[in-house]
Write a protein that holds these residues in place. Structure first.
Motif, mmCIF file in Angstrom:
data_model
loop_
_atom_site.group_PDB
_atom_site.id
_atom_site.type_symbol
_atom_site.label_atom_id
_atom_site.label_comp_id
_atom_site.label_asym_id
_atom_site.label_seq_id
_atom_site.Cartn_x
_atom_site.Cartn_y
_atom_site.Cartn_z
ATOM 1 N N CYS A 133 -2.662 1.462 3.189
ATOM 2 C CA CYS A 133 -0.931 0.536 3.539
ATOM 3 C C CYS A 133 -1.328 0.105 4.835
ATOM 4 O O CYS A 133 -1.632 0.871 6.028
ATOM 5 C CB CYS A 133 -0.142 1.871 3.545
ATOM 6 S SG CYS A 133 1.387 1.270 4.069
ATOM 7 N N GLY A 170 0.936 -1.108 0.076
ATOM 8 C CA GLY A 170 0.079 -0.028 -0.008
ATOM 9 C C GLY A 170 0.888 1.257 0.032
ATOM 10 O O GLY A 170 0.369 2.479 -0.131
ATOM 11 N N ILE A 171 2.151 1.204 0.118
ATOM 12 C CA ILE A 171 3.038 2.583 0.048
ATOM 13 C C ILE A 171 3.386 2.265 -1.392
ATOM 14 O O ILE A 171 4.120 1.667 -2.077
ATOM 15 C CB ILE A 171 3.979 2.446 1.069
ATOM 16 C CG1 ILE A 171 5.016 3.843 1.067
ATOM 17 C CG2 ILE A 171 5.120 1.490 0.961
ATOM 18 C CD1 ILE A 171 5.919 3.643 1.991
ATOM 19 N N PHE A 187 -0.243 6.689 0.312
ATOM 20 C CA PHE A 187 -0.517 5.499 1.101
ATOM 21 C C PHE A 187 -1.929 5.143 0.641
ATOM 22 O O PHE A 187 -2.875 5.913 0.639
ATOM 23 C CB PHE A 187 -0.469 5.906 2.551
ATOM 24 C CG PHE A 187 0.835 6.305 3.115
ATOM 25 C CD1 PHE A 187 1.806 5.412 3.560
ATOM 26 C CD2 PHE A 187 0.938 7.713 3.148
ATOM 27 C CE1 PHE A 187 3.039 5.857 3.786
ATOM 28 C CE2 PHE A 187 2.450 8.242 3.646
ATOM 29 C CZ PHE A 187 3.432 7.241 3.992
#
Length: 380
Positions: free
Chosen positions: A210, A185-186, A207
């Protein structure tokens, strides 16, 4: 040996090191806008990545003055290398101050040894100075937290392994979350093209759901704002040292150039107007240095004036960086505008020091708030 003698020996050693191991690469790093691989390898050999951290976690136990001197001397020859080094220190400091023993053991030794780098995620697309207006949100979920939002103009983005992220707690307050670059998620935006500091990576950090495990929250997940404000009191003297180092480097180059450049049959340094400008530059550097070192002394005593003095040091040192590099270019004449001379790079590098870590206008407001607080508290 007296403390002052120890610090001066530390400075002298760092200056020799920076001249030999870092300066030879500073121009090419700027020209190619690339990561200063050679310089970072050099500071690792000297164990400088760990200078700011406790010995218990593999660090060098260096106090704030030792850190300021390191930043100052390295920025004197390469602002990018100095900034990369101090960015990791600042990013990990919330963890050192407020994190759990387990999280410290997991992260700090990596960064202290130079095996990993870190980044400090504060600024957002909506603004940098309005920290309380942060929109990145951390929501509790099974086993941890989910972060959603975006951070803008983040130093070390894409290069760092660990990211200290200040996010609004969906329940209450703010939390600081330690995010790893491999966490789901980053992601990272494109590298920004900049006026100066071209060897220091800068990009968005994004993000999208994340996931951050529960154990990677720094301390109380509702008290992150106060922790970050305390960290800014620590980080602003380092940014001040960064500006001061750039100013000193430009002054040194100017003295050398004007002593050697011949005009009308004599060195430029023999002309009265040149001597007057150099004298003013020297006085400005030393005034800034004196305030910075007083700021460090006050910070070490947990003095209530520490935040105001950190702002004053940041304001004065970074304004000096811009003023002195501008005059350095002027005193080099046409050569100052040519990339073959380092003062051109130093002038471009200096500008951002007045902007990041709280613009200098924000520093003025903080200083004024401190000055008027006794009277305004009576009014309320």
């Amino acid at each position: 040996m007296e403390a002052q003698d120890i610090y001066e020996a530390h400075r002298a050693y760092l200056r020799r090191f920076a001249e030999a191991e870092i300066k030879p690469f500073s121009a090419i790093v700027d020209e190619e806008a690339r990561f200063p691989t050679e310089s970072i390898a050099a500071i690792r050999k000297l164990d400088l990545p760990g200078l700011a951290f406790p010995a218990a976690f593999g660090g060098g136990d260096g106090d704030l003055m030792a850190q300021v001197l390191a930043v100052e001397e390295i920025a004197r020859v390469c602002a990018c290398t100095a900034h990369l080094m101090l960015t990791s220190w600042v990013a990990i400091m919330p963890l050192v101050v407020a994190g759990s023993a387990e999280l410290k053991e997991h992260i700090v030794p990596q960064v202290a040894a130079g095996r990993a780098q870190a980044s400090f995620c504060l600024t957002e697309p909506g603004g940098g100075s309005d920290v309380a207006g942060i929109r990145t949100v951390g929501e509790p979920t099974a086993g941890g937290w989910r972060l959603n939002g975006a951070k803008r103009f983040i130093s070390n983005a894409g290069v760092a392994d660990w990211y200290a992220v200040l996010a609004r707690n969906a329940t209450c307050g703010f939390g600081i979350f330690m995010v790893h670059r491999d966490d789901p998620g980053i992601s990272f935006g494109r590298a920004e093209r900049k006026m100066g500091m071209r060897g220091s990576p800068l990009a968005d950090v994004l993000f999208d759901d994340c996931f951050v495990p529960e154990g990677r929250v720094v301390g109380d997940p509702t008290a992150g704002y106060a922790t970050m404000m305390d960290i800014l009191t620590y980080s602003r003297p380092l940014i001040a040292a960064h500006g001061l180092g750039i100013a000193q480097g430009a002054l040194d180059e100017t003295i050398a150039y004007t002593s050697q450049r011949m005009q009308f049959g004599q060195p430029l340094s023999r002309f009265q107007m040149i001597r007057g400008m150099v004298a003013d530059m020297m006085a400005e550097v030393e005034a800034a240095r004196s305030l910075l070192y007083r700021c460090v002394a006050i910070a070490g005593k947990n003095d209530e004036r520490a935040r105001a003095f950190a702002s004053m040091a940041k304001l004065l040192c970074t304004n000096a960086a811009m003023s002195i590099t501008t005059n350095a270019v002027q005193l080099h004449g046409g050569y100052g505008y040519i990339v073959d001379y380092p003062v051109e790079r130093m002038m471009r590098d200096a500008k951002v020091t007045q902007i990041w870590e709280g613009t200098n206008q924000i520093q003025q407001l903080l200083i004024a708030k401190h000055a008027f607080s006794p009277f305004e508290s009576q009014d309320s």
